[in-house]
Design a protein around this motif. Structure first.
Motif, PDB file in Angstrom:
ATOM      1  N   GLY A  77       0.742  -1.228   0.036  1.00  0.00           N
ATOM      2  CA  GLY A  77      -0.024   0.208   0.110  1.00  0.00           C
ATOM      3  C   GLY A  77       0.877   1.229   0.021  1.00  0.00           C
ATOM      4  O   GLY A  77       0.078   2.405   0.195  1.00  0.00           O
ATOM      5  N   ALA A  78       2.095   1.271  -0.228  1.00  0.00           N
ATOM      6  CA  ALA A  78       2.986   2.263  -0.164  1.00  0.00           C
ATOM      7  C   ALA A  78       3.757   2.383  -1.405  1.00  0.00           C
ATOM      8  O   ALA A  78       4.024   1.178  -2.050  1.00  0.00           O
ATOM      9  CB  ALA A  78       3.927   2.455   1.042  1.00  0.00           C
ATOM     10  N   PRO A  79       4.022   3.671  -1.813  1.00  0.00           N
ATOM     11  CA  PRO A  79       4.905   3.541  -3.115  1.00  0.00           C
ATOM     12  C   PRO A  79       6.226   2.764  -2.880  1.00  0.00           C
ATOM     13  O   PRO A  79       6.789   2.590  -1.781  1.00  0.00           O
ATOM     14  CB  PRO A  79       5.440   4.937  -3.188  1.00  0.00           C
ATOM     15  N   ALA A  80       6.772   2.114  -3.986  1.00  0.00           N
ATOM     16  CA  ALA A  80       7.795   1.258  -4.039  1.00  0.00           C
ATOM     17  C   ALA A  80       9.255   2.171  -3.517  1.00  0.00           C
ATOM     18  O   ALA A  80       9.208   3.337  -4.079  1.00  0.00           O
ATOM     19  CB  ALA A  80       8.367   0.854  -5.413  1.00  0.00           C
ATOM     20  N   PRO A  81      10.025   1.547  -2.896  1.00  0.00           N
ATOM     21  CA  PRO A  81      11.279   2.357  -2.494  1.00  0.00           C
ATOM     22  C   PRO A  81      11.982   2.888  -3.717  1.00  0.00           C
ATOM     23  O   PRO A  81      12.190   2.076  -4.929  1.00  0.00           O
ATOM     24  CB  PRO A  81      12.116   1.388  -1.692  1.00  0.00           C
ATOM     25  N   VAL A  82      12.680   3.722  -3.517  1.00  0.00           N
ATOM     26  CA  VAL A  82      13.565   4.308  -5.173  1.00  0.00           C
ATOM     27  C   VAL A  82      14.870   3.528  -5.071  1.00  0.00           C
ATOM     28  O   VAL A  82      15.660   4.124  -6.027  1.00  0.00           O
ATOM     29  CB  VAL A  82      13.700   5.959  -5.034  1.00  0.00           C
ATOM     30  N   GLY A  83      15.173   3.025  -4.132  1.00  0.00           N
ATOM     31  CA  GLY A  83      16.356   2.198  -4.137  1.00  0.00           C
ATOM     32  C   GLY A  83      16.286   0.592  -3.932  1.00  0.00           C
ATOM     33  O   GLY A  83      15.071   0.043  -3.681  1.00  0.00           O
ATOM     34  N   HIS A  84      17.417  -0.146  -3.430  1.00  0.00           N
ATOM     35  CA  HIS A  84      17.328  -1.409  -3.042  1.00  0.00           C
ATOM     36  C   HIS A  84      17.252  -1.375  -1.495  1.00  0.00           C
ATOM     37  O   HIS A  84      18.451  -2.004  -1.004  1.00  0.00           O
ATOM     38  CB  HIS A  84      18.541  -2.080  -4.023  1.00  0.00           C
ATOM     39  N   TYR A  85      16.089  -1.353  -0.855  1.00  0.00           N
ATOM     40  CA  TYR A  85      16.101  -1.466   0.205  1.00  0.00           C
ATOM     41  C   TYR A  85      14.731  -1.741   0.681  1.00  0.00           C
ATOM     42  O   TYR A  85      13.739  -1.552  -0.134  1.00  0.00           O
ATOM     43  CB  TYR A  85      16.597  -0.276   1.221  1.00  0.00           C
ATOM     44  N   PRO A  86      14.347  -2.126   1.920  1.00  0.00           N
ATOM     45  CA  PRO A  86      13.011  -2.663   2.315  1.00  0.00           C
ATOM     46  C   PRO A  86      12.040  -1.303   2.927  1.00  0.00           C
ATOM     47  O   PRO A  86      13.055  -0.170   3.230  1.00  0.00           O
ATOM     48  CB  PRO A  86      13.016  -3.573   3.581  1.00  0.00           C
TER      49      PRO A  86
END
Length: 149
Positions: free
Chosen positions: A9-18
């Protein structure tokens, strides 16, 4: 115990992290901004015909970032009331702090029950956003088992 959380329900992270990581009863949220979870567009940004940012609505960005924090908390088994510490990054402290503070007070009307907060004025964030939050929460109930919830 350490568990990574990805919140649908949240936007995807902009990098490689949770979105977040749970360690014991503490939940550490990665920096969260005001992007729309469905479109990935930055809420409140206004662009010219060439796609250059010309203005933004800090009120809309504050509300969007709070909604995104809520979504990550919910996916993590935490609640808004479980927040214990928030670090706020504003790209224009002089212009935006008053509006941010007003929205904060709406979301936390009882200052004695609000999380601790530090607000920093910074030059830029990784994407053209005016605000980002870094949060820590205490989870008071166990995470649901796989297949539950």
């Amino acid at each position: 115990m350490s568990d990574a959380v990805q919140a649908s329900g949240a936007p995807a992270p902009v990098g490689h992290y949770p979105h977040a990581r749970r360690v014991g009863q503490l939940l550490f949220l990665s920096g969260i901004g005001p992007r729309d979870p469905a479109s990935n567009a930055i809420v409140g940004n206004v662009h010219d015909a060439d796609g250059h940012l010309i203005s933004y609505d800090i009120d809309a960005q504050c509300r969007a970032v709070f909604a995104n924090v809520r979504a990550v908390l919910q996916a993590s088994g935490a609640r808004w009331e479980d927040l214990v510490d928030v670090t706020v990054y504003l790209t224009d402290m002089a212009r935006d702090f008053k509006a941010y503070n007003r929205v904060w007070a709406e979301c936390f009307p009882d200052a004695s029950r609000a999380p601790c907060r530090t607000t920093l004025g910074i030059n830029a964030l990784p994407t053209p956003i005016a605000i980002e939050l870094k949060c820590v929460a205490e989870i008071k109930s166990p995470l649901p088992l796989a297949g539950e919830g």
